[in-house]
Write a protein that holds these residues in place. Structure first.
Motif, short mmCIF file in Angstrom:
data_model
loop_
_atom_site.label_atom_id
_atom_site.label_comp_id
_atom_site.label_asym_id
_atom_site.label_seq_id
_atom_site.Cartn_x
_atom_site.Cartn_y
_atom_site.Cartn_z
N VAL A 151 8.15 2.81 -8.09
CA VAL A 151 8.52 1.55 -7.42
C VAL A 151 7.37 1.10 -6.53
CG1 VAL A 151 10.09 0.48 -5.74
CG2 VAL A 151 11.01 1.95 -7.54
N GLN A 152 6.76 2.05 -5.79
CA GLN A 152 5.63 1.70 -4.92
C GLN A 152 4.48 1.09 -5.72
OE1 GLN A 152 6.26 5.59 -2.57
NE2 GLN A 152 4.33 4.74 -1.85
N ARG A 153 4.18 1.68 -6.88
CA ARG A 153 3.11 1.15 -7.73
C ARG A 153 3.42 -0.28 -8.17
NH1 ARG A 153 2.63 6.48 -9.64
NH2 ARG A 153 4.20 6.14 -11.24
N ALA A 154 4.70 -0.52 -8.52
CA ALA A 154 5.10 -1.87 -8.95
C ALA A 154 4.99 -2.87 -7.79
CB ALA A 154 6.54 -1.84 -9.49
N LEU A 155 5.38 -2.44 -6.57
CA LEU A 155 5.26 -3.31 -5.39
C LEU A 155 3.79 -3.62 -5.13
CD1 LEU A 155 7.86 -1.64 -2.96
CD2 LEU A 155 7.97 -3.98 -3.80
N CYS A 156 2.95 -2.60 -5.26
CA CYS A 156 1.52 -2.74 -5.01
C CYS A 156 0.90 -3.74 -5.98
CB CYS A 156 0.87 -1.36 -5.15
SG CYS A 156 -0.77 -1.30 -4.47
N VAL A 189 9.65 3.62 1.94
CA VAL A 189 10.19 2.69 2.93
C VAL A 189 9.09 1.76 3.44
CG1 VAL A 189 11.20 2.55 5.26
CG2 VAL A 189 12.15 4.14 3.58
N LYS A 190 7.92 2.33 3.70
CA LYS A 190 6.77 1.55 4.20
C LYS A 190 6.36 0.46 3.21
CE LYS A 190 2.11 2.43 6.08
NZ LYS A 190 1.07 3.49 6.20
N ALA A 191 6.41 0.78 1.92
CA ALA A 191 6.03 -0.19 0.89
C ALA A 191 6.94 -1.41 0.93
CB ALA A 191 6.09 0.47 -0.49
N PHE A 192 8.24 -1.19 1.20
CA PHE A 192 9.18 -2.31 1.33
C PHE A 192 8.89 -3.13 2.59
CE2 PHE A 192 11.54 -0.16 -1.94
CZ PHE A 192 12.22 -1.17 -2.58
N ILE A 193 8.65 -2.42 3.71
CA ILE A 193 8.40 -3.11 4.99
C ILE A 193 7.17 -4.01 4.89
CG2 ILE A 193 7.77 -2.79 7.43
CD1 ILE A 193 9.28 -0.10 7.34
N GLN A 194 6.16 -3.55 4.19
CA GLN A 194 4.88 -4.26 4.18
C GLN A 194 4.72 -5.29 3.07
OE1 GLN A 194 1.85 -1.19 4.47
NE2 GLN A 194 2.08 -1.20 6.70
#
Lengths: 251, 251, 251
Positions: free
Chosen positions: B30-35, B86-91
């Motif tokens: 999920v983090q990779r997709a957000l990035c 969680v940080k990936a969502f916040i940012q």
């Protein structure tokens, strides 16, 4: 703006528009009335409006006319007028009672969380369709609306142009109570009379305590977000503006 | 995770569990997709899930398996994975729209206040039964849930394992709106299309303003409460774990 | 104040008044009980009251009697007693469960947001008629009530003496749940038993996390607003006091 013995009454009434839209001239006049009420012997301020609309935000057609000559300079001037208008509400020390007779939009809705008691007519509704009209929010509403309504509902208003009904606004804490149209004015005056029977010192002291933690935050938000407001106004002049409000989102 | 022209779509789908539980591998994906979505030309992110459950928190049986060899080291690694998730969502700077198709538990519920618009299926419900399963809450939910729902209701969820219905979650501000199951997907896509008709700049600028005061608080909460999250994970290995969920509190 | 095996039970019972009004002696006794419960092996604290009223604020007739000799000195002493009472609630580390059997007024309502789970009898109601009885609010309620209920409703209670019903208090987040009178005590004990089945460490850790951001703010508000509380008490001795509560606002 008539003056009663124990309270000051500000009546929003834009002679040049049907919807009580705000121009920099009107915001200046409201500021002068707030300034005068701050030092006189009135115990509270009553803010209401003439007609069937409470306040339909900034008068965009007027603003665009003003912006035609020197865009950057003029948009700075308008952004400062909005900031000073909002600041006057934040810093007013006596309780502000608002009688919301009808729809409150944009800046007309943004000022409500800066007031103290908000009585609402059942026919009123609230809208901040900034994203849908391709603008970012003005005033402190991007701070106060998520605080009061929660991010989930505040964003539905902001991003989807959601119209908040009077009942929703009351159940979610934006306004104090909803009255039927037939008894609205009578009820507002009844409560204003009740409030002015209190000691002026207690009214001011109570507002001071309730606002003590919030006031400096609001002042800070109003000052620091200025550049954003200005960007918004400059954007007004771009090729994408004016845009049509989506169907059903007009007054 | 299919990609549409104007928005990125992340679909939660845990092949190894029926309930879309989160493993450190899934959180990394999920983090990779957000990035990736942060820098491409998509205007917003849509987060939804496959099946009848939205997300059933961390995959505890998986975690306990992982923890068997080097407990302290492994629990540090998992706690860091949660913190980074969680940080990936916040940012994330573009609006995040969530389509909550069914129950959201634990970390699956904790991420919701970090998103922007939450559309909910009538069949969804929300639970954070940390105290009842002998754990302390993960993510920033111990901050966001009391902020949004009030301490009285947030604690009823935390200490008594209270299940929040979709309607309650909406009336209390955790989600934006509830739709009937038959029209849920259709309504979500309608609003996503409405939102992507807005300017990318206005969407991002609006989110920036709404989150401006909240973002640094959330980052701070997420960083500083790390030791607690780690304690929790170490506790997982104690003799009292795993415990049975009280009857009626399973999915 | 009987003591159960796994939780401490504080029963409000003012022998000298019908309405469980608070005197400095009673607040001191509650503080001693909190202090003792903090270090014993109880897992949580249950706060309830004898009779049909939960707590009717400070015992003003008692206070005025006390104030007769040395006004300034005595009002300082009473203001300090209130501050210490509020501080004891803020700093208590185990969960506080409150069983609100009937009306909670003034300081009796102010302490509720400092507790963790609030179970309420349908017959209870809440009132903070400070402005209408010509006083400013005590405790941290001028901070907590606007935070929880929103400024619009908190001010309606403060300035207009509005009575909040049990259902309103629940839907707006002041209390956790409302039970019918016939099952109230039974339900409260059922949930207390459920909670004490949790680990003491998890209960305390969960409360610590939920209160982590709020605790220092509340301590600060309680300390710094002291002068206001004292002013209020000195005002009690002025010629305008005691005043009659408006009709329908008595217990």
């Amino acid at each position: 703006m008539p003056k009663e013995e124990v309270f000051t009454h500000i009546l929003l009434s834009n002679q040049t528009s049907d919807n009580n839209a705000l121009t920099p001239e009107i915001t200046k006049e409201v500021q002068r009335a707030l300034c005068s009420a701050a030092t006189d012997d009135s115990k509270l301020l009553l803010l209401s409006a003439v007609g069937t609309v409470f306040c339909s935000s900034l008068d965009y057609s007027y603003l665009i006319g003003q912006l035609s000559s020197n865009r950057r300079k003029e948009s700075t001037w308008i952004a400062e007028a909005i900031r000073d208008f909002v600041k006057a509400f934040i810093q007013f020390k006596k309780p502000i009672v608002v009688a919301i007779n009808g729809p409150a939009l944009g800046l007309g809705a943004s000022i409500l969380p800066l007031c103290d008691i908000m009585w609402t007519n059942e026919k009123a509704w609230f809208q901040k369709p900034y994203a849908t009209i391709h603008l970012t929010p003005t005033g402190c509403s991007f701070y106060t609306f998520p605080q009061i309504l929660g991010v989930a509902l505040a964003n539905k208003m902001l991003f989807c142009g959601w119209k908040l009904t009077a009942q929703e606004a009351c159940s979610r804490g934006l306004v104090s109570q909803v009255f039927w149209p037939t008894i609205f004015s009578q009820k507002v005056m009844l409560w204003v009379k009740e409030m002015v029977s209190c000691s002026a010192m207690v009214l001011e002291e109570s507002k001071l305590l309730v606002r003590s933690c919030l006031k400096s935050v609001l002042e800070d938000v109003n000052e620091k977000k200025m550049p954003h407001a200005q960007t918004t106004l400059e954007f007004l002049q771009g090729p994408g503006f004016p845009v049509q409000l989506p169907a059903g989102q007009n007054l």
